[in-house]
Design an enzyme around this catalytic site. Structure first.
Site, short mmCIF file in Angstrom:
data_model
loop_
_atom_site.label_atom_id
_atom_site.label_comp_id
_atom_site.label_asym_id
_atom_site.label_seq_id
_atom_site.Cartn_x
_atom_site.Cartn_y
_atom_site.Cartn_z
N ARG A 135 38.11 37.91 32.85
CA ARG A 135 36.93 37.79 32.99
C ARG A 135 36.21 38.06 31.69
O ARG A 135 35.92 37.79 30.76
CB ARG A 135 36.81 37.26 34.11
CG ARG A 135 35.88 36.37 34.02
CD ARG A 135 34.40 37.16 34.59
NE ARG A 135 33.09 37.96 35.06
CZ ARG A 135 33.09 38.84 34.65
NH1 ARG A 135 31.74 38.76 34.28
NH2 ARG A 135 32.51 40.08 35.74
N TYR A 150 29.65 39.69 44.02
CA TYR A 150 28.17 40.82 42.83
C TYR A 150 26.36 41.27 43.16
O TYR A 150 26.28 40.13 43.25
CB TYR A 150 29.20 40.12 41.36
CG TYR A 150 29.62 41.08 40.63
CD1 TYR A 150 30.21 42.19 40.50
CD2 TYR A 150 31.00 39.77 40.53
CE1 TYR A 150 31.47 41.57 40.10
CE2 TYR A 150 32.14 39.63 40.09
CZ TYR A 150 32.15 41.26 39.44
OH TYR A 150 33.47 41.39 38.80
N GLU A 163 24.94 42.47 41.64
CA GLU A 163 24.22 42.31 39.89
C GLU A 163 22.52 43.22 40.05
O GLU A 163 22.01 42.99 40.44
CB GLU A 163 23.95 41.33 39.22
CG GLU A 163 23.57 41.67 38.28
CD GLU A 163 23.67 39.99 37.10
OE1 GLU A 163 23.70 39.64 35.89
OE2 GLU A 163 23.05 38.65 37.86
N THR A 222 25.26 47.02 35.97
CA THR A 222 25.20 46.25 35.12
C THR A 222 24.58 46.70 33.29
O THR A 222 25.28 46.34 32.51
CB THR A 222 24.49 44.94 35.34
OG1 THR A 222 24.27 44.73 36.60
CG2 THR A 222 24.50 43.86 34.91
N HIS A 248 30.44 50.08 33.02
CA HIS A 248 29.92 49.98 31.99
C HIS A 248 30.43 51.01 31.38
O HIS A 248 29.99 52.24 31.48
CB HIS A 248 29.49 48.84 31.79
CG HIS A 248 29.54 47.84 31.75
ND1 HIS A 248 28.31 46.82 32.61
CD2 HIS A 248 30.28 46.59 31.45
CE1 HIS A 248 28.82 45.51 33.19
NE2 HIS A 248 30.32 45.52 32.06
#
Length: 248
Positions: free
Chosen positions: A6, A134, A136, A169, A199
């Site tokens: 994904r 999630y 976000e 995020t 990330h």
């Protein structure tokens, strides 16, 4: 939870054909033995639908269906119907966890967003679909609108949500802030299962993942070779090695 199929596919120039997605899904679950995989975003394309159907057919036959997840949206059940039609049983619901995202992206009040989430969670229960969410932009929420984050969790902690996923995020966290923010979540909501997706824009993804584990989160997200949008995600191989060798 590995999200190569994904978020990894959001790498510039990377696109998996349906058969490739199936082969990678089988490899991740049966050979690498990750706990769960996230294989697609709902409603993206007809090609994505075919790939998801192919993976779900295999997962149903071989007993892995509960471990295959699809990202979906708060959209009055449209994503849920898409996942159900593809044979899926788990949705990772994308919700807004900084007040800025809620008010300016969605143009809704926090109360309206909570009501929308609860509606889709209830709908999922009726359809036999398990829900994770999630959070976000959670890291920005913790920095700039913490009370919003806490109010949202207080409103949703009693819902039928299996995992609350705390993504950095916009890659703002370092390992020390990651630890502090995750520890605050774990201590305030000890009954909830938290995941941490990192990330890698500052090459902190593995370090932040380790900090989150030390803080007490119960799940982490990875991709093969750190694939993913921008600078990518935490690499599966590195995370496994560090958890095994450094945290035992």
């Amino acid at each position: 939870m590995d999200t190569t199929l994904r978020d990894g596919e959001q790498t510039s120039g990377v696109s998996f054909a349906p058969q490739e997605k199936l082969s990678l899904a089988r490899m991740l679950l049966t050979d690498v033995k990750v706990d769960r995989i996230e294989i697609a975003s709902a409603r993206v394309s007809e090609g994505e639908r075919k790939a998801v159907e192919k993976v779900m057919q295999w997962a149903t036959k071989d007993g892995y269906l509960d471990r295959v997840e699809v990202l979906g949206f708060v959209d009055k059940g449209i994503s849920l119907a898409w996942i159900k039609e593809c044979g899926g049983r788990v949705i990772n619901l994308l919700t807004k966890w900084s007040e800025k995202h809620c008010r300016f992206q969605l143009k809704k009040t926090p109360e309206e967003h909570v009501a929308d989430i609860k509606r889709d969670v209830a709908k999922a229960g009726e359809m036999g679909i398990e829900v994770n969410i999630y959070l976000e932009d959670w890291s920005n929420g913790m920095r700039h609108s913490k009370q919003y984050v806490l109010d949202m969790l207080d409103a949703l902690r009693g819902e039928k949500i299996r995992r609350f996923m705390l993504p950095d995020t916009l890659w703002i966290l370092d390992p020390w802030e990651t630890y502090d923010f995750c520890r605050e979540m774990v201590e305030r909501y000890p009954e909830l299962h938290f995941d941490f997706p990192a990330h890698n824009d500052y090459d902190f993804a593995v370090a932040n993942t380790v900090a989150a584990v030390k803080a007490g989160v119960k799940g982490v997200h990875t991709t093969v070779n750190g694939l993913g949008e921008r600078a990518g995600n935490a690499p599966l191989s590195s995370v496994i090695a560090v958890l095994h060798d450094h945290l035992k």
